[in-house]
Design a protein around this motif. Structure first.
Motif, PDB file in Angstrom:
ATOM      1  N   GLY A 176      42.369   3.117  70.626  1.00 52.52           N
ATOM      2  CA  GLY A 176      41.050   3.644  70.939  1.00 52.52           C
ATOM      3  C   GLY A 176      40.034   2.586  71.322  1.00 52.52           C
ATOM      4  O   GLY A 176      39.006   2.887  71.936  1.00 52.52           O
ATOM      5  N   LEU A 177      40.328   1.319  71.000  1.00 52.49           N
ATOM      6  CA  LEU A 177      39.379   0.245  71.323  1.00 52.49           C
ATOM      7  C   LEU A 177      39.394  -0.115  72.800  1.00 52.49           C
ATOM      8  O   LEU A 177      38.350  -0.413  73.382  1.00 52.49           O
ATOM      9  CB  LEU A 177      39.704  -1.002  70.494  1.00 52.49           C
ATOM     10  N   THR A 178      40.579  -0.123  73.412  1.00 51.44           N
ATOM     11  CA  THR A 178      40.702  -0.643  74.781  1.00 51.44           C
ATOM     12  C   THR A 178      41.416   0.310  75.726  1.00 51.44           C
ATOM     13  O   THR A 178      41.586  -0.022  76.897  1.00 51.44           O
ATOM     14  CB  THR A 178      41.471  -1.982  74.776  1.00 51.44           C
ATOM     15  N   GLN A 183      42.516   8.105  74.800  1.00 50.08           N
ATOM     16  CA  GLN A 183      42.905   7.298  73.640  1.00 50.08           C
ATOM     17  C   GLN A 183      41.694   6.956  72.774  1.00 50.08           C
ATOM     18  O   GLN A 183      41.801   6.921  71.540  1.00 50.08           O
ATOM     19  CB  GLN A 183      43.603   6.019  74.108  1.00 50.08           C
ATOM     20  N   ARG A 184      40.552   6.711  73.419  1.00 54.09           N
ATOM     21  CA  ARG A 184      39.322   6.450  72.656  1.00 54.09           C
ATOM     22  C   ARG A 184      38.970   7.671  71.794  1.00 54.09           C
ATOM     23  O   ARG A 184      38.675   7.536  70.603  1.00 54.09           O
ATOM     24  CB  ARG A 184      38.182   6.107  73.617  1.00 54.09           C
ATOM     25  N   THR A 185      39.038   8.853  72.392  1.00 53.96           N
ATOM     26  CA  THR A 185      38.715  10.076  71.665  1.00 53.96           C
ATOM     27  C   THR A 185      39.659  10.285  70.490  1.00 53.96           C
ATOM     28  O   THR A 185      39.221  10.598  69.368  1.00 53.96           O
ATOM     29  CB  THR A 185      38.778  11.297  72.610  1.00 53.96           C
ATOM     30  N   TYR A 186      40.958  10.079  70.736  1.00 57.59           N
ATOM     31  CA  TYR A 186      41.931  10.281  69.662  1.00 57.59           C
ATOM     32  C   TYR A 186      41.774   9.215  68.578  1.00 57.59           C
ATOM     33  O   TYR A 186      41.919   9.508  67.377  1.00 57.59           O
ATOM     34  CB  TYR A 186      43.348  10.255  70.222  1.00 57.59           C
ATOM     35  N   ILE A 188      38.985   7.786  67.655  1.00 61.12           N
ATOM     36  CA  ILE A 188      37.827   8.182  66.858  1.00 61.12           C
ATOM     37  C   ILE A 188      38.205   9.313  65.901  1.00 61.12           C
ATOM     38  O   ILE A 188      37.810   9.311  64.720  1.00 61.12           O
ATOM     39  CB  ILE A 188      36.659   8.599  67.771  1.00 61.12           C
ATOM     40  N   GLU A 189      38.987  10.266  66.398  1.00 59.44           N
ATOM     41  CA  GLU A 189      39.423  11.377  65.539  1.00 59.44           C
ATOM     42  C   GLU A 189      40.256  10.872  64.359  1.00 59.44           C
ATOM     43  O   GLU A 189      40.063  11.324  63.216  1.00 59.44           O
ATOM     44  CB  GLU A 189      40.255  12.373  66.359  1.00 59.44           C
ATOM     45  N   CYS A 190      41.154   9.934  64.623  1.00 61.57           N
ATOM     46  CA  CYS A 190      41.990   9.386  63.546  1.00 61.57           C
ATOM     47  C   CYS A 190      41.144   8.626  62.541  1.00 61.57           C
ATOM     48  O   CYS A 190      41.376   8.703  61.320  1.00 61.57           O
ATOM     49  CB  CYS A 190      43.077   8.488  64.127  1.00 61.57           C
ATOM     50  N   ASN A 191      40.151   7.878  63.030  1.00 58.83           N
ATOM     51  CA  ASN A 191      39.278   7.161  62.116  1.00 58.83           C
ATOM     52  C   ASN A 191      38.493   8.145  61.239  1.00 58.83           C
ATOM     53  O   ASN A 191      38.315   7.922  60.038  1.00 58.83           O
ATOM     54  CB  ASN A 191      38.310   6.270  62.899  1.00 58.83           C
ATOM     55  N   GLN A 192      38.013   9.232  61.828  1.00 59.79           N
ATOM     56  CA  GLN A 192      37.288  10.242  61.064  1.00 59.79           C
ATOM     57  C   GLN A 192      38.190  10.864  60.003  1.00 59.79           C
ATOM     58  O   GLN A 192      37.752  11.131  58.876  1.00 59.79           O
ATOM     59  CB  GLN A 192      36.737  11.309  62.006  1.00 59.79           C
ATOM     60  N   GLN A 193      39.446  11.098  60.359  1.00 54.23           N
ATOM     61  CA  GLN A 193      40.392  11.650  59.394  1.00 54.23           C
ATOM     62  C   GLN A 193      40.622  10.670  58.243  1.00 54.23           C
ATOM     63  O   GLN A 193      40.688  11.072  57.074  1.00 54.23           O
ATOM     64  CB  GLN A 193      41.714  11.983  60.083  1.00 54.23           C
ATOM     65  N   PHE A 194      40.740   9.377  58.582  1.00 55.24           N
ATOM     66  CA  PHE A 194      40.925   8.364  57.538  1.00 55.24           C
ATOM     67  C   PHE A 194      39.695   8.282  56.636  1.00 55.24           C
ATOM     68  O   PHE A 194      39.814   8.203  55.408  1.00 55.24           O
ATOM     69  CB  PHE A 194      41.221   7.010  58.179  1.00 55.24           C
TER      70      PHE A 194
END
Length: 421
Positions: A176-178, A183-186, A188-194
């Motif tokens: 999601g960084l690069t 991929q950026r959207t996903y 961010i979603e994974c980070n929110q889930q974590f």
């Protein structure tokens, strides 16, 4: 004499990400400060210049990370300068250096042995299925991408039963960084889930702290400053991703280099303590991150050019670590080279005898606090792998390629075979 030119479009090609070093040599030799108008970056590529830039907090700022890393992870200490960065780092850094590392060594050893046992069990199962007396393993998926996540899970006091969930989240957040907008959207979603996963844990451990890292971050205080709940969640995300990604690449690349340099591998097999040198040279020749970028907040005068205020400077770690002005035969892997500093401390560019430290984990105030952890995992893990596999080699027809950090990586893979004792 033919004028040398450089086309920045190469940065967007698979050719570059497979082997960036010949292109970066052109910049080092002919355009040590290069304005890439296509991508809006100013490249700095020579070792001494990159070292100086990393340590320069007057002309450069890390605020640019608000536009990239913070979007995925949330606010972390990496995007702050000056006093705000120092406060946050002073709370976190003691947990990753000196004697604070001692309790982590058994965790690393335990998780390493668990994975070695799994590799051996898989080889034994294949034996039973008729694969003669040979063992085999795909090292990246079975080991190098698993070990750092298992260690970080234990450090944070999270349940190992959810390993596969964390193992899915961390590469998605990294991509999601690069990566692409999707991929950026996903990421961010994974980070929110974590963050949602550990939210209640942060609350609980603020009241009833244990011995895990989340508890320590909840209660740590330096000069009256403490990390907020959001700081703790963001740092935990960063640790999961940066710790997982860098150590994963380090271990995988160490073993690819060993397979490609059998004479040096023979010396390592005779003396496994040399894995410490293998790690250091790997961080020089194939570092886990290719660059860091900074906002220019005061004009920078270099090689007759002016990098203006508001520009974004690209500190090329790939280029600096391959600078022939500093390292002899810089594109060759050599654990016995005498121009590289092989010690554990990497706070400045040069050390006694004029030896230079690699820049694989940055430099200056933003030197990676997880460096010592990554080093311990990679070295301890590699020693255990050597003991388990004895005399591994690349499987006939198998893959073995270096993991170069970048948006166009091939799927990493290292297929090894070895005799089962």
């Amino acid at each position: 004499m033919t004028a040398v030119s450089f086309d920045p479009a190469v940065f967007d090609t698979p050719e570059y990400w497979r082997d960036p070093y010949p292109h970066l040599k052109v910049l080092r030799d002919h355009f040590p400060v290069y304005h890439d108008e296509m991508h809006g970056l100013w490249y700095i590529t020579r070792y001494d210049d990159v070292c100086n830039a990393f340590k320069d907090n007057v002309h450069y700022s890390s605020k640019n990370l608000e536009r990239s890393m913070a979007l995925v992870f949330g606010t972390t200490m990496m995007q702050f300068d000056g006093e705000e960065h120092t406060k946050r780092r002073n709370i976190v850094a003691p947990e990753f250096s000196g004697r604070r590392m001692d309790p982590l060594i058994p965790i690393i050893e335990k998780n390493t042995q668990d994975l070695v046992d799994r590799i051996t069990a898989q080889a034994a199962e294949r034996l039973a299925q008729g694969f003669a007396d040979k063992g085999e393993v795909e090292l990246i998926d079975a080991f190098s991408s698993r070990l750092p996540v298992m260690v970080i899970i234990d450090m944070l006091g999270l349940p190992q039963k959810d390993h596969d969930l964390f193992h899915e989240w961390y590469p998605a957040m990294m991509a999601g960084l690069t990566g692409t907008p999707e991929q950026r959207t996903y990421g961010i979603e994974c980070n929110q889930q974590f963050h949602a996963y550990i939210d209640k844990l942060v609350d609980e451990r603020s009241v009833n702290p244990g011995e895990d890292l989340i508890s320590k971050l909840c209660t740590a205080e330096v000069d009256g400053a403490r990390m907020s709940k959001e700081d703790i969640k963001a740092f935990s995300s960063l640790l999961l991703v940066a710790g997982g990604e860098t150590t994963d690449k380090a271990i995988g690349n160490m073993w690819v280099h060993m397979m490609e340099n059998p004479d040096q591998f023979a010396e390592v097999k005779r003396d496994p303590e040399l894995f410490d040198r293998v790690f250091t040279e790997t961080m020089r020749i194939t570092p886990p991150a290719g660059s860091q970028q900074r906002d220019v907040i005061e004009p920078v005068e270099l090689y007759g050019q002016t990098i203006p205020v508001g520009a974004e400077a690209h500190f090329s770690i790939f280029a600096a670590n391959h600078d022939e002005r500093v390292f002899d035969h810089p594109d060759e892997f050599d654990i016995f080279r005498d121009d590289l500093y092989f010690g554990r401390e990497l706070r400045s560019g040069y050390f006694e005898g004029g030896r230079a430290g690699h820049l694989g984990f940055g430099l200056g105030k933003h030197f990676c606090v997880g460096y010592q952890l990554a080093r311990s995992e990679a070295v301890i893990g590699s020693k255990a792998l050597l003991q388990a596999m004895g005399n591994p080699r690349v499987k006939a027809g198998g893959a073995a390629h270096i993991q170069v950090a970048g948006p166009m990586n091939e799927q990493p893979r290292l297929d090894l075979e070895f005799e089962v004792v």
